[in-house]
Design a protein around this motif. Structure first.
Motif, mmCIF file in Angstrom:
data_model
loop_
_atom_site.group_PDB
_atom_site.id
_atom_site.type_symbol
_atom_site.label_atom_id
_atom_site.label_comp_id
_atom_site.label_asym_id
_atom_site.label_seq_id
_atom_site.Cartn_x
_atom_site.Cartn_y
_atom_site.Cartn_z
ATOM 1 N N THR A 138 -1.888 14.082 -8.147
ATOM 2 C CA THR A 138 -1.617 15.677 -7.986
ATOM 3 C C THR A 138 -1.948 16.072 -9.456
ATOM 4 O O THR A 138 -2.650 17.237 -9.313
ATOM 5 N N ILE A 139 -1.709 15.388 -10.717
ATOM 6 C CA ILE A 139 -1.998 15.941 -11.730
ATOM 7 C C ILE A 139 -3.617 16.296 -12.010
ATOM 8 O O ILE A 139 -4.184 17.105 -12.331
ATOM 9 N N LEU A 140 -4.526 15.336 -11.388
ATOM 10 C CA LEU A 140 -5.867 15.132 -11.491
ATOM 11 C C LEU A 140 -6.136 16.334 -10.597
ATOM 12 O O LEU A 140 -7.263 16.979 -10.894
ATOM 13 N N VAL A 141 -5.839 16.474 -9.598
ATOM 14 C CA VAL A 141 -6.463 17.547 -8.783
ATOM 15 C C VAL A 141 -6.116 18.988 -9.354
ATOM 16 O O VAL A 141 -6.896 20.009 -9.269
ATOM 17 N N THR A 142 -4.740 19.022 -10.001
ATOM 18 C CA THR A 142 -4.521 20.337 -10.624
ATOM 19 C C THR A 142 -5.492 20.517 -11.776
ATOM 20 O O THR A 142 -5.882 21.861 -12.012
ATOM 21 N N ALA A 143 -5.838 19.578 -12.460
ATOM 22 C CA ALA A 143 -6.611 19.747 -13.685
ATOM 23 C C ALA A 143 -7.921 20.222 -13.339
ATOM 24 O O ALA A 143 -8.712 20.730 -14.225
ATOM 25 N N ALA B 135 3.470 5.568 -5.713
ATOM 26 C CA ALA B 135 3.450 5.694 -7.333
ATOM 27 C C ALA B 135 2.307 6.526 -7.707
ATOM 28 O O ALA B 135 2.229 7.081 -8.688
ATOM 29 N N LEU B 136 1.186 6.468 -7.144
ATOM 30 C CA LEU B 136 0.009 7.061 -7.342
ATOM 31 C C LEU B 136 -0.181 8.523 -7.110
ATOM 32 O O LEU B 136 -0.961 9.347 -7.665
ATOM 33 N N ALA B 137 0.855 8.983 -6.126
ATOM 34 C CA ALA B 137 0.588 10.316 -5.702
ATOM 35 C C ALA B 137 1.017 11.171 -6.856
ATOM 36 O O ALA B 137 0.234 12.592 -6.846
ATOM 37 N N PRO B 138 1.988 11.296 -7.824
ATOM 38 C CA PRO B 138 2.014 12.267 -8.967
ATOM 39 C C PRO B 138 0.893 12.029 -9.760
ATOM 40 O O PRO B 138 0.341 13.312 -10.491
ATOM 41 N N VAL B 139 0.037 11.091 -10.055
ATOM 42 C CA VAL B 139 -1.106 11.014 -10.736
ATOM 43 C C VAL B 139 -2.258 11.809 -10.144
ATOM 44 O O VAL B 139 -3.007 12.567 -10.746
ATOM 45 N N VAL C 189 0.842 -1.222 -0.245
ATOM 46 C CA VAL C 189 -0.028 0.145 0.110
ATOM 47 C C VAL C 189 0.766 1.315 0.108
ATOM 48 O O VAL C 189 0.505 2.389 -0.643
ATOM 49 N N PHE C 190 1.807 1.080 0.699
ATOM 50 C CA PHE C 190 2.971 2.336 0.815
ATOM 51 C C PHE C 190 3.442 2.756 -0.702
ATOM 52 O O PHE C 190 3.436 3.965 -1.022
ATOM 53 N N PHE C 191 3.914 1.783 -1.197
ATOM 54 C CA PHE C 191 4.606 1.858 -2.597
ATOM 55 C C PHE C 191 3.544 2.253 -3.625
ATOM 56 O O PHE C 191 3.828 3.201 -4.511
ATOM 57 N N ALA C 192 2.234 1.649 -3.417
ATOM 58 C CA ALA C 192 1.092 1.937 -4.443
ATOM 59 C C ALA C 192 0.818 3.615 -4.218
ATOM 60 O O ALA C 192 0.720 4.321 -5.137
ATOM 61 N N LEU C 193 0.731 4.074 -2.883
ATOM 62 C CA LEU C 193 0.488 5.435 -2.683
ATOM 63 C C LEU C 193 1.600 6.215 -3.367
ATOM 64 O O LEU C 193 1.331 7.315 -3.767
#
Length: 272
Positions: free
Chosen positions: A28-33, A22-26, A16-20
């Motif tokens: 961030t982009i979705l939140v920014t969009a 890896a998904l953190a940049p994605v 779960v830690f490594f999944a989070l």
């Protein structure tokens, strides 16, 4: 070997830690969009600003660029898949003089980077009058994909069930029927994995479309996103929306073919 509850919980925690991570940049982009582009948009209300995608689509001409990417991907994936299946079958099931040497020649397409050949290749294609056409963008990528596809399918065909082939031979099937009607249906996981990887590489290719279309008439989605970034350096919201639209086709295709992709990764490439 039995795994204790504590070990199982620790394993899931690490995953779960490594999944989070890896998904953190994605995320961030979705939140920014979906964030407000201007203070006026923020005052207009609404937590999610889906209009950013419409603005990016119109201002960045992503409709045209995505259409070009789809055409190139269809040509590359279709031609490369058919050629890879046939060459992989030949190298995986036949033994003929010079087969090993010829196979290593195919592998040069994997080992030689595109940056090393793109300039002389441009002059060759310009001499043939193919620059600024879809073929100038697609054919070099077909060659690169066939090199990988031949290696991938050769490994699968060498480990295929020989009893199926022998049964088809007894029934009078020729090579064409054995390949397309007997082996290809069984090789679906390996084929799906290969197709998905080829599509992803073709969709994300930047250098070849940039060089082979000097007039900019056939900009693909990554090129369009780079141009959009140059125009809207400060507009991170629209830039993030454009990045989501460019990445979305690959994500959707992966989600649709996920089960076959994982099966192919686990079994299709380890039959050498």
């Amino acid at each position: 070997m039995r795994v204790s509850a504590g070990e199982r919980a620790a394993n899931y925690g690490i995953l779960v830690f490594f999944a989070l991570l890896a998904l953190a940049p994605v995320g961030t982009i979705l939140v920014t969009a979906l964030s407000p582009e201007t203070p006026a948009d923020a005052e207009a209300g609404g937590p999610l600003h889906w209009e950013n995608f419409a603005r990016a689509w119109e201002q960045g001409r992503f409709g045209e660029y995505l259409q070009n990417s789809v055409m190139v991907a269809l040509v590359v994936v279709t031609l490369a898949t058919v050629l890879s299946v046939m060459s992989g079958y030949a190298f995986g099931t036949f033994t003929f003089p010079g087969s090993q040497v010829l196979f290593y020649v195919f592998l040069l397409g994997i080992m030689v980077p595109a940056e090393a050949i793109v300039v002389p290749l441009f002059f060759d294609l310009r001499y043939l009058g193919l620059t600024d056409t879809i073929w100038a963008i697609a054919l070099p990528q077909v060659a690169q994909s066939v090199a990988f596809g031949t290696f991938w399918m050769r490994a699968w065909f060498r480990g295929a069930n020989r009893s199926l082939v022998e049964a088809a031979r007894i029934d009078g099937a020729g090579h064409h029927r054995v390949l397309w009607q007997v082996l290809v249906p069984v090789a679906r996981p390996a084929l799906v994995t290969m197709v998905l990887l080829m599509f992803m590489w073709t969709w994300n290719e930047f250098l070849i479309p940039l060089v082979m279309s000097p007039s900019g008439q056939l900009r693909t989605a990554p090129l369009g996103l780079a141009l959009f970034q140059g125009q809207y350096v400060q507009g991170t919201t629209l830039l993030a929306a454009g990045a989501v639209m460019v990445a979305l086709p690959v994500v959707v295709l992966y989600l649709i073919l996920q089960r076959h992709f994982i099966a192919g990764m686990l079994s299709g490439a380890v039959r050498e």
